[in-house]
Design a protein around this motif. Structure first.
Motif, short mmCIF file in Angstrom:
data_model
loop_
_atom_site.label_atom_id
_atom_site.label_comp_id
_atom_site.label_asym_id
_atom_site.label_seq_id
_atom_site.Cartn_x
_atom_site.Cartn_y
_atom_site.Cartn_z
N ARG A 447 -13.59 2.52 12.16
CA ARG A 447 -12.23 2.13 12.58
C ARG A 447 -11.56 1.30 11.49
O ARG A 447 -10.34 1.41 11.27
N THR A 450 -10.21 3.60 8.97
CA THR A 450 -8.97 4.21 9.48
C THR A 450 -7.78 3.26 9.31
O THR A 450 -6.67 3.67 8.91
N ALA A 451 -8.01 1.98 9.60
CA ALA A 451 -6.94 0.99 9.45
C ALA A 451 -6.50 0.88 8.00
O ALA A 451 -5.28 0.83 7.69
N ASP A 453 -6.84 3.17 5.77
CA ASP A 453 -6.17 4.42 5.44
C ASP A 453 -4.70 4.40 5.88
O ASP A 453 -3.81 4.86 5.15
N GLU A 454 -4.44 3.87 7.07
CA GLU A 454 -3.06 3.75 7.53
C GLU A 454 -2.26 2.81 6.64
O GLU A 454 -1.07 3.04 6.36
N MET A 455 -2.91 1.73 6.17
CA MET A 455 -2.23 0.81 5.26
C MET A 455 -1.87 1.52 3.96
O MET A 455 -0.75 1.37 3.43
N ASP A 457 -1.44 4.70 3.54
CA ASP A 457 -0.39 5.68 3.83
C ASP A 457 0.98 5.01 3.86
O ASP A 457 1.97 5.55 3.36
N ARG A 458 1.04 3.82 4.46
CA ARG A 458 2.31 3.09 4.51
C ARG A 458 2.77 2.71 3.10
O ARG A 458 3.94 2.82 2.76
N ASN A 461 3.42 6.30 1.05
CA ASN A 461 4.45 7.19 1.57
C ASN A 461 5.62 6.48 2.23
O ASN A 461 6.67 7.09 2.45
#
Length: 468
Positions: A447, A450-451, A453-455, A457-458, A461
């Protein structure tokens, strides 16, 4: 900084994966003989030091995650040493119990078919001839009882000799097993040293080696020395049995009725330290020859004492004149006791009288019957019957002692092994709890990735789009 967070989470993921794998390995080997449960040693990885000329209010070091320092066996070497020392005595006592069980079967006492009962029947048969020296039935019964006694005595001698040959065969089989264990230990040493040299921890190979050392202790005691490279050297009486990846075989030699264990190639004797090998050597070289010697003493005393009187007497059909000097028993070149052939064929030739042509003369028959109470053995301090009864008592006492020793040693070895197993054995409940714990930590690490990875991505992108 975000990429460092990704690496930290990844290290946690990999470390928990190793922990799950180790728990699975423990569960899979819960019933594997000699397996010691394994534990993952987790340690924090080297922290990241924030570069700065001056100390600020920020933390000077930032954690970078977790590493697997090692996977270790949970095992106590002190209990292993105690277990092997006591296993030597157990192996020796077990071999003695087996040997005496076979010896007692040969003696078959106390039964009507035992040598003690046959000796009693033999003396009573002479007494019956003394009561009715002219009775052919009594004479025929004496020949039959004497033949049965001689046959049983010869059978016992032969069977004890067979047990001696059997002990030599068992000795050869066990020495072959010791050689096989030594060869496997040398091969394991080579594998373990090679694994340790590359930074690996060969726990399973070490468990296999310890299991072989446990088995070896039943045969004989060895001196074990662990080397810095991870190999173990074994020695017997100061001579190497296993030297790292080399092993030195043993061989059994039987010469002149005496068995010995020697180093193959050098012919030097091996100094044993208890164990079943030592018990088999004692059985072959001391116990069985001693029993055969005592049975031969009974045979010789019986033949000599009976013949000394019988050769001075007369049978029913012997003519007047000097006594024919006919012996009652004959000891063959092979050591068997037999009735003199002419007497076996014609019981009338039994010399019951001390004079010729006196059918009712029973002087010698009564004198031979009274040999039952004559002190002729053990330095003229024991009768033939007492000597044999003492021999049976000694065998029974030694057998009982061996049984008591075996049971005591077995209880001691089992108690030590229970202490070992409390430390090294796999607890399925504990492993299942660890499995859940590591699985949850693995999920948390996933998890975290994943967090991050989201950071990322922000950042990649989503940033820099304002105002386009």
């Amino acid at each position: 900084m975000v990429f460092r967070a990704l690496e930290t989470a990844f290290r946690g993921l990999m470390a928990q994966q190793r922990a799950v794998d180790t728990a699975n390995h423990n569960i899979a080997n819960a019933n594997t003989p000699g397996f010691a449960r394994q534990r993952v040693q987790l340690v924090p990885s080297m922290p990241y030091t924030v570069p700065a000329f001056n100390r600020s209010g920020l933390a000077g070091q930032v954690g970078t995650g977790v590493l697997v320092a090692s996977i270790t066996r949970v095992r106590e070497s002190v209990f292993d040493l105690q277990y092997r020392v006591q296993s030597q005595a157990l192996g020796e006592a077990s071999a003695q119990v087996d040997a005496y069980a076979q010896i007692e079967a040969v003696f078959n006492e106390p039964t009507e078919a035992g040598l003690g009962a046959l000796l009693d029947r033999f003396w009573r048969a002479w007494q019956a001839v003394g009561n009715q020296p002219e009775d052919l039935a009594a004479r025929a019964a004496l020949v039959q009882d004497a033949a049965t006694l001689a046959t049983n005595l010869n059978r016992m001698r032969r069977q004890l000799g067979e047990l001696q040959a059997d002990a030599a065969m068992k000795l050869s089989l066990q020495v072959s097993e010791v050689n096989s264990i030594a060869q496997r230990l040398a091969a394991l040493n080579q594998q373990i040293v090679a694994a340790l040299a590359t930074g690996q921890t060969p726990n399973d190979l070490m468990d296999q080696r310890d299991l072989l050392l446990d088995k070896l202790a039943n045969f004989t005691g060895v001196t074990i020395r662990t080397l810095p490279n991870g190999a173990v050297n074994l020695s017997l009486g100061g001579y190497p049995l296993v030297d790292q990846d080399q092993w030195f075989p043993l061989a059994v030699q039987v010469s002149g009725g005496t068995a010995s264990i020697r180093w193959q190639g050098t012919n030097s004797p091996v100094a044993l330290e208890r164990g079943s090998l030592q018990a088999l050597l004692d059985t072959h070289n001391v116990i069985l020859p001693g029993l055969v010697q005592k049975l031969e003493a009974i045979r010789d005393a019986l033949a000599n004492e009976v013949n000394a009187l019988h050769s001075t007497g007369y049978g029913l059909t012997d003519p007047p004149g000097p006594p024919p000097g006919r012996p009652f028993f004959v000891v063959t070149p092979s050591g068997d006791l037999e009735i003199e052939a002419t007497i076996a064929a014609n019981p009338q030739l039994i010399a019951a009288a001390d004079a010729a042509d006196e059918p009712g003369n029973n002087t010698l028959a009564r004198a031979i019957a009274e040999l039952r109470s004559k002190l002729v053995l053990n330095g003229n301090t024991a009768t033939i019957n007492d000597f044999y009864n003492t021999l049976v008592a000694e065998v029974g006492g030694a057998s009982q002692t061996a049984q008591v020793t075996r049971e005591n040693q077995r209880s001691l070895v089992q108690a030590i092994d229970r202490q070992r197993q409390e430390i090294m054995s796999v607890s399925l409940d504990e492993e299942m709890a660890n499995l859940v714990k590591f699985q949850q930590a693995y999920s948390a690490a996933a998890r975290a990735i994943t967090a991050v990875d989201e950071m990322l991505d922000r950042i990649i992108n989503g940033m820099g789009l304002v105002g386009r």
